[in-house]
Structures are given as structure tokens and as C-alpha cells.
Enzyme design. Structure first.
Site, PDB file in Angstrom:
ATOM      1  N   LEU A 131       0.936  -1.365   0.214  1.00 39.28           N
ATOM      2  CA  LEU A 131      -0.172   0.243  -0.290  1.00 39.28           C
ATOM      3  C   LEU A 131       0.653   1.450   0.043  1.00 39.28           C
ATOM      4  O   LEU A 131       0.011   2.092  -0.980  1.00 39.28           O
ATOM      5  CB  LEU A 131      -1.322  -0.062   1.459  1.00 39.28           C
ATOM      6  CG  LEU A 131      -2.026   1.217   1.573  1.00 39.28           C
ATOM      7  CD1 LEU A 131      -3.264   0.762   1.562  1.00 39.28           C
ATOM      8  CD2 LEU A 131      -1.435   2.050   2.170  1.00 39.28           C
ATOM      9  N   GLN A 148       2.697   1.773  -3.346  1.00 40.88           N
ATOM     10  CA  GLN A 148       1.847   2.913  -4.213  1.00 40.88           C
ATOM     11  C   GLN A 148       0.842   4.093  -3.753  1.00 40.88           C
ATOM     12  O   GLN A 148       1.162   4.655  -5.006  1.00 40.88           O
ATOM     13  CB  GLN A 148       0.194   1.586  -3.976  1.00 40.88           C
ATOM     14  CG  GLN A 148      -0.866   1.506  -5.706  1.00 40.88           C
ATOM     15  CD  GLN A 148      -0.134   1.537  -6.976  1.00 40.88           C
ATOM     16  OE1 GLN A 148       0.950   0.121  -6.610  1.00 40.88           O
ATOM     17  NE2 GLN A 148      -0.820   1.849  -8.265  1.00 40.88           N
ATOM     18  N   GLU A 149       0.915   4.353  -2.907  1.00 35.72           N
ATOM     19  CA  GLU A 149       0.113   5.036  -1.964  1.00 35.72           C
ATOM     20  C   GLU A 149       1.925   6.614  -2.632  1.00 35.72           C
ATOM     21  O   GLU A 149       1.071   7.584  -2.451  1.00 35.72           O
ATOM     22  CB  GLU A 149       0.146   5.768  -0.821  1.00 35.72           C
ATOM     23  CG  GLU A 149      -1.183   4.811  -0.407  1.00 35.72           C
ATOM     24  CD  GLU A 149      -2.335   6.104  -0.918  1.00 35.72           C
ATOM     25  OE1 GLU A 149      -2.575   6.982  -1.346  1.00 35.72           O
ATOM     26  OE2 GLU A 149      -3.648   4.950  -0.935  1.00 35.72           O
ATOM     27  N   SER A 150       2.984   6.199  -1.883  1.00 38.84           N
ATOM     28  CA  SER A 150       3.955   7.275  -1.221  1.00 38.84           C
ATOM     29  C   SER A 150       5.460   6.793  -2.541  1.00 38.84           C
ATOM     30  O   SER A 150       5.544   7.777  -2.405  1.00 38.84           O
ATOM     31  CB  SER A 150       4.389   7.312  -0.069  1.00 38.84           C
ATOM     32  OG  SER A 150       4.335   6.582   0.247  1.00 38.84           O
ATOM     33  N   TYR A 203      -5.630   0.243  -8.949  1.00 38.84           N
ATOM     34  CA  TYR A 203      -4.711   0.431  -7.477  1.00 38.84           C
ATOM     35  C   TYR A 203      -4.734  -1.184  -6.418  1.00 38.84           C
ATOM     36  O   TYR A 203      -3.849  -1.232  -6.717  1.00 38.84           O
ATOM     37  CB  TYR A 203      -5.600   1.525  -6.898  1.00 38.84           C
ATOM     38  CG  TYR A 203      -5.636   2.128  -5.133  1.00 38.84           C
ATOM     39  CD1 TYR A 203      -4.690   2.940  -4.777  1.00 38.84           C
ATOM     40  CD2 TYR A 203      -5.963   1.092  -3.854  1.00 38.84           C
ATOM     41  CE1 TYR A 203      -3.978   2.743  -4.124  1.00 38.84           C
ATOM     42  CE2 TYR A 203      -5.567   1.818  -3.294  1.00 38.84           C
ATOM     43  CZ  TYR A 203      -4.600   2.350  -2.932  1.00 38.84           C
ATOM     44  OH  TYR A 203      -4.676   2.796  -1.538  1.00 38.84           O
TER      45      TYR A 203
END
Length: 768
Positions: free
Chosen positions: A641, A644-646, A752
């Protein structure tokens, strides 16, 4: 008339998956698929069944090479310089990040204590920091010290000193440093840029003829088409009195390079010469801005062009419509204003209808939308705006969960515009929506057609999986289902759907063999990237790049590596390893991603471990695992996660103000901090990795709890919010979770979820 229209000027985009949202926005991902001819007209070089049999047996395998480079006098010198300055790196990186007086003092102290190459690197770091702070005189002094102390990076010291001198309006110093630069440093990455910088120094000395002679060195080379070269050449011609030549070049920059800073400089120069861009040139400039989705700038330009006295009323009418579509994209256009737009007889009339169709869509007026599209089909059957309107309409009905109407719009687009950049996407959506409507025979036909017509498209793994599911679940042909799952697993080994295919094969067990279906013969084996087992340790550019990291000249690491003739084979890995060595995890991850998505088609064991370690990093692993375990979370899910996010950037702040590693909104952070008993919480605390991981894992645990500990639902909600996901789940009628995921109408959210689930499996394979 003005040349062209927005629709005509717009270049066909690469095929894109578009988020089916109420505003018709385009998602990030793009397809490079090319439409293939149907099987009836193409032999594909072998019979389809033979090709299918081959595909069942063989997937992509890694092509790994070992880069060998013998040591040279230069490489030994550079290596010595690297060793001598290796302990400088943390101090230099700290100086580059903060440029505090203490950081300057520390690097200065290092220079004093390490004469020679160590001091040279330290002075380079100081010069660079001074230049960033616009202390150009101090920068020149530091760079000159670097040049005196060592030779390994002397080309950097001289060139950067010349740049700083130029910024300090010291032309003579810049000219002295850059004269005969290419002869002194023939392998320097600055050789192509030196004539332009030197020419600007001559211009500062009001010596236009010397500037033009210097620029002539680059004539016929790619550099001569760059914006900085052209603007310098134009200024030199203007200074020399050749205004016509200057005007011609300024116009070229304004039209051909509209996004460069030099484009605005060219506009100002043309106006000062009373030779401002023509209405046609400004129109081309505005069209380029529109196609780049810079709608505010494009709209302002269209509006300004209308004041040109040379324009006819028809031109002004068209410009009104072009400006209106910019307002539409910016959500500043009302129906009343759209209906007042002039009626024209050219493609701008199709654009007006497109605008009205979009407004009807946004208002939920399906009858009005249908009526407008019918008019467009009758009057403008070949218009790009009809193509856009059909795509947007299909997306509208997809969001409304009206699959029949969505299929109708997508199908008509595919029928009327078979070579559309949207063709692969809409064809797949038609196939999937037919599956969801349980029109299984039509879904099967379209899925096979997807594979055959778009064999290089990103939808192929999806089509292979669901066609296999149809064979297994509906047609009860387990042998053929196994063929599809096997081809998918062998060809796209580490894709989301390949993991699902292997689960299916495991559940099915041994099956009676069936002759492979014809569609499997069209599956293309993705090209395998060339990987390296070891870097060319004696390559001068590689050693120099590492030395640049010691001096914190980070922006030059990539260009230095790419200057090597063999960098295409090893450059991405080398760049990533250098960034990783001083904690730049984000840049390291971004660099290794450039190795290509082909890595995911390869067996994990065939890829040198350095690629996987960089592609799936584990920074902050102690805090991550501690907090994940405290919340009963899979640490590999948390890592996926965050990736993918940052991309593991603790300082990341999104446009929505989500912050830190796990991209928490301040409100969410405050809520979780209160639950954790954390006093005096402030939003900037979310940029602290430890705090972000503590509060982020608490939040993820809560989100999972709301969704019955189902990652697919929870991840969708983490990205899109709870409300849309409740609507999607509430619709029900999903046979299983993969069907739910593929049915997510927001492309960004669907990809995502699939990416995080795939990457979780990659982390498990690599580190369990």
C-alpha cells in the site's frame, strides 16, 4: 479562416484507459497496443493452433548479461577520487537538503582535512549549494577551489563555475572557463551544452558575432533544435541586426515548443519587435495548450486571439467555441452560456454539440444527451468530437450501472472509429459488461476477439483469465480453461491475473488435455528486458556518477550514467543503486521502474536479486512490521500500500493534502492520534515516518474492519472512499471478489487494488 481546429489539430493520444467519472477524466495508464488485423486476413507466420501449443509450453525468460570493463588509467583515477571522498557523502547530502550554516561549516571543515580529491568534491558540494541559494559569487569561488584541488570532476567544476559566473553577470570569467572546453574534456556530459552557455556569455559582452560563430558548432546536431539553443540564436541575430532571422526563430519557438519557458520569452520578444505572433500561430499555440490539458492558459489564449483585427466573424465564432470547451473542462460553463454559442458550419459546430452533450451528461439528462449524439452522428459522423462524446457517454452509463446503454455507446464508438485510441479499452468494456449481464456467448466472442485484435494490449491478461473462467464455469470445459490459465500464468507470470490463474489451476487439479483454442495462438510473448548480473565497475561514467553522489550533485547522476555507450543495459539499475545508497528510496524506486514492466513477465528466480530489492524496497521496516503486527495486519500488504501511495516518500503531500508514507488526511490523522492518546497532534507530524506508520496502520485496521477484513473492498475504499464502494458492493450479483474488482468502474481504483494485491504477492515471494 484560421488554420485547423482544436479537434483537427489535436494529435491522437496513445490509447488510454479512462476513469469513467462524471467529468470524463483521463487516467494515468496508457496502452501501446496496436490494432492487429483479424485472423482471416493475417497468417501471423504460423498456424494458430501451433502457436497456441507453443504458448502453453514457453513463456518469457530473462536475458541476463554480465558487463565486463577493464580498468584504465581514467577509471583508476576516478575510483581513487571516489574512495577519497566517500566519507563526505552524508555531510554533502545534508548540505544539499538544508544549506544551513552548520552544514556549510561541516563541509568546509572536511575540505580542509582532506586535501586533493576529497577537498575537490567538498568544494563542488559547497559551490552547488551556494548556486541554489543564488550566491553566485561564492559559488564561482568554491567551484574554482574544486578545480584546483582535484581533476576527477574538473569538467563539472569549470562548467558549473561558468554557469554561476554568467548568472553573476561576469562574462569574462565564463568565457575563459568555457573556451576550448570540448578539447579539454571531450567525454564530459556538458560538451553539447557548452556552446550555448558560451554564446550567452558573448551576448552578455555584446558580442553577437562570436555568439553566432560559437553556436554554429552545433549546426545539424539535435541540440540545435532545443529551446535554449534557439532562443540564444534568435537573441544573437537580433543583437547583430538581423531582425528577420530573429523573428523567424522566435516564431518557431512559440509554435513548436509551446511548453518551454522560452516560448513566453519569444512572445515578448516578438511583441517588442512589433512582429507579434500571427493569429494563426497563436491558435496553434493555444491548441497545443488545450491538448496538454492546460485549459486555463488555452482559454485565455483563444479569448485574446479574438481581438486580432485580421480575423473574420467566422474565425471569432470558432474561437468562442474553443474558449467555451476550455471553460467546460474547468467546470466554468453553464448550459445557458453554451446554448448562446454561435452556430457554425465547420468542425467547431461538432465541438459545440459535444459541449452540449457533456453538459447534458453532467446534468443527468440522458434523453437530451441521446438526442445530441444522434445529431452528431447525422451531421459529423467522422468528427473527433463524436468519438469523444461516445466515449464520454459510455462512461456515463458505466457509472450509472446501465450496462446495456454503456455497451451501445462503446460498441458504436468501436464500429464508427475502429482505429480510435480508445478502441482496445471500449472493446474490453463491452466484453466485460456482457459478462456482467450474463450474456456469456457474446462475452466469450468479444474476449477472444480482444486477444486476437489487440495482442499487445494491456487487456489481454484480463481477457485470458475471464475467457478461461467462462470455459470452466459456464461451458464446463476444464481442459480448455486450463489451457487459458496456463498460457496466462506462463506469459504474464507476476501479473495480478496470473496469480489468480494459478489459483484456478490449483483448484482444478489435473485435467484431461484439450487442443488449445485458436485465440491462444495470437498471444504475444512480451519482450524480455536485458538485465545485468553485475555492473561495469570500471566504466568511467558509472564511477563518476558515484563520485557525484559523494558531492551531492544528485541531478547529474542520471545524465552522467546515460552518457555511457552501454547504459541502456545497466543504467537504470546503477542509478537506482546510487540513489538507494544515500537513502533516496523514492528516486531509486522510480529509476529501477524504468527497467520496464517486462520484469513482471519473468520468473522471480531468473532476475538478479538487486532488481527486486530495489523494486520492492523495505525502508522503515522495523517500524512498519512493529505497527503492522500491533494491528494484526500483513506487513507485506502495508508495504504494498505504501509503495502504491507514496513510493516510500515520507514527505509526500498529495493535491488532496494527504500526507506521508500512508497518505493520511490531516483529519484522519487527528482522529487516529486521539484514539492513540497522542497529545498536541498537528498535521506536519504525519511527515514523521514513525508517527505516520503508527496512525496509518491504525486507520488501515479500521478500514479493513468496516469491510469485514476483505482487502479488495478495503483497498477500494482507501482509494475511492466508502460511499462509492458501498454502492458497488450493494449492487451485489458478484460471483466472487475478482469479479467485484474487475467491475470497479473507476480505472484508477481498479488498477490500484490490483497493483497492491499483485505487489503483496511479490513481497511475499521475495521476503517470506
Amino acid at each position: 479562416m484560421l488554420a485547423g481546429t482544436v479537434g483537427a489539430v489535436a494529435q491522437k493520444k496513445k490509447a488510454t484507459h479512462t476513469t469513467a467519472s462524471s467529468t470524463h477524466s483521463t487516467a494515468k495508464s496508457s496502452s501501446t497496443a496496436k490494432t492487429a488485423k483479424s485472423k482471416s486476413t493475417t497468417t501471423h507466420g504460423k498456424s494458430s493452433k501451433a502457436a497456441a501449443t507453443h504458448a502453453l509450453k514457453k513463456g518469457t525468460h530473462a536475458k541476463t548479461t554480465r558487463m565486463v570493463s577493464e580498468p584504465t588509467v581514467q577509471s583508476k583515477t576516478l575510483h581513487t577520487a571516489f574512495v577519497e571522498s566517500s566519507t563526505l557523502r552524508p555531510m554533502a547530502q545534508q548540505l544539499a537538503a538544508g544549506r544551513s550554516s552548520a552544514a556549510f561549516a561541516g563541509v568546509q571543515s572536511y575540505a580542509s582535512a582532506h586535501p586533493g580529491e576529497g577537498a575537490a568534491a567538498a568544494y563542488l558540494a559547497m559551490g552547488h549549494a551556494y548556486a541554489v541559494d543564488r550566491r553566485y559569487g561564492d559559488a564561482v569561488s568554491a567551484y574554482k577551489q574544486a578545480s584546483t584541488q582535484g581533476s576527477a570532476l574538473r569538467d563539472y567544476a569549470d562548467y558549473l563555475a561558468a554557469q554561476a559566473a554568467l548568472n553573476n553577470h561576469d562574462a569574462s570569467t565564463a568565457i575563459t572557463l568555457l573556451t576550448n572546453f570540448a578539447q579539454k574534456y571531450p567525454a564530459s556530459i556538458f560538451v553539447p551544452s557548452t556552446p550555448v552557455t558560451l554564446a550567452n556569455a558573448y551576448l552578455l559582452n555584446n558580442d553577437a558575432n562570436s555568439a553566432l560563430r560559437t553556436l554554429a558548432i552545433l549546426m545539424g546536431q539535435s541540440k540545435s533544435q532545443s529551446a535554449d539553443y534557439l532562443i540564444t540564436e534568435a537573441k544573437a541575430h537580433q543583437m547583430a541586426g538581423d531582425v528577420a532571422a530573429a523573428v523567424s526563430i522566435y516564431r518557431q519557438i512559440f509554435v513548436r515548443l509551446p511548453f518551454s519557458p522560452e516560448a513566453q520569452q519569444s512572445r515578448v520578444a516578438l511583441q517588442s519587435l512589433n512582429a507579434g505572433p500571427t493569429a494563426g500561430e497563436r491558435k496553434l499555440h493555444a491548441d497545443a495548450l488545450f491538448n496538454a490539458k492546460r485549459y486555463g492558459e488555452a482559454g485565455a489564449e483563444y479569448d485574446a486571439i479574438k481581438n486580432d483585427a485580421s480575423l473574420s466573424q467566422a474565425d471569432r465564432d470558432a474561437l468562442d467555441i474553443y474558449g467555451a470547451v476550455c471553460d467546460l473542462k474547468l467546470k466554468h460553463l453553464s448550459r445557458r452560456d453554451a446554448e448562446k454559442l454561435p452556430d457554425t458550419g465547420d468542425d467547431s459546430a461538432a465541438l459545440k454539440l459535444y459541449i452540449l452533450a457533456e453538459i447534458s451528461r453532467n446534468e443527468g439528462d440522458t434523453a437530451g444527451h441521446t438526442s445530441i449524439l444522434q445529431q452528431m452522428e447525422q451531421r459529423f459522423p467522422k468528427s473527433r468530437w463524436l468519438e469523444e462524446a461516445l466515449y464520454s457517454g459510455g462512461n456515463m452509463y458505466l457509472i450509472k450501472r446501465d450496462s446495456t446503454q454503456a455497451i451501445a455507446h462503446y460498441g458504436k464508438l468501436f464500429e464508427m472509429f475502429p482505429n480510435s485510441t480508445y478502441a482496445p479499452s471500449v472493446h474490453w468494456r463491452s466484453a466485460w459488461l456482457n459478462y456482467r449481464l450474463r450474456n456469456y456467448s457474446e462475452a466469450a466472442r468479444l474476449m477472444e476477439e480482444q486477444i486476437m485484435r489487440f495482442p499487445l494490449g494491456p487487456e489481454v491478461p484480463t481477457a485470458l483469465y475471464w475467457r478461461g473462467r467462462l470455459y470452466r464455469d459456464v461451458e464446463k470445459n476444464s481442459g480448455q480453461a486450463a489451457n487459458y490459465f496456463s498460457v496466462l500464468s506462463n506469459t504474464y507470470r507476476n501479473y495480478y491475473y496470473a496469480n489468480l490463474a494459478r489459483q484456478q489451476l490449483q483448484q482444478m487439479g489435473t485435467q484431461t488435455q484439450a487442443a488449445p483454442a485458436d485465440a491462444l495462438g495470437y498471444v504475444k510473448t512480451p519482450p524480455a528486458p536485458t538485465l545485468v548480473a553485475a555492473l561495469p565497475e570500471n566504466d568511467p561514467h558509472l564511477i563518476k556518477a558515484r563520485l557525484l553522489a559523494n558531492a551531492a550533485l544528485n541531478e547529474y547522476i542520471g545524465p552522467e550514467i546515460q552518457a555511457s555507450g552501454t547504459a541502456s543495459q545497466w543504467g537504470a539499475l546503477a542509478e537506482a543503486e546510487i540513489y538507494s545508497s544515500y537513502g533516496e528510496n523514492v528516486r531509486a524506486l522510480q529509476a529501477v521502474k524504468r527497467s520496464g514492466s517486462g520484469l513482471y513477465t519473468l520468473p522471480v528466480s531468473e532476475v538478479p536479486s538487486a532488481y527486486w530489492t530495489l523494486l520492492f524496497p523495505r525502508p522503515y521496516w522495523g517500524d512498519l512490521t512493529t505497527n503492522a503486527e500491533a494491528q494484526g495486519l500483513d506487513p507485506y500488504l502495508v508495504a504494498s500500500l505504501i509503495r502504491q501511495e507514496s513510493e516510500f516518500n515520507p514527505g509526500a503531500i498529495s493535491r488532496a493534502n494527504a500526507m506521508g508514507l500512508m497518505q493520511l488526511l490531516p483529519g484522519v490523522g487527528k482522529q487516529e492520534a486521539k484514539r492513540a492518546g497522542m497529545k498536541k497532534f498537528t498535521a506536519p507530524m504525519l511527515l514523521n515516518p514513525s508517527i505516520n506508520l503508527k496512525l496509518g496502520t491504525m486507520n488501515l485496521r479500521e478500514v479493513l474492519g468496516r469491510w469485514n477484513n476483505t482487502p479488495e473492498y478495503a483497498l477500494a475504499a482507501y482509494n475511492a472512499g466508502d460511499v462509492p464502494v458501498r454502492n458497488w458492493v450493494g449492487e451485489g450479483n458478484y460471483k466472487d471478489l475478482p469479479e467485484f474488482v474487475e467491475s470497479i468502474p473507476y480505472t484508477e481504483t481498479r488498477e490500484y487494488v490490483q497493483s497492491i494485491l499483485r505487489n503483496r504477492e511479490m513481497y511475499r515471494q521475495l521476503y517470506r
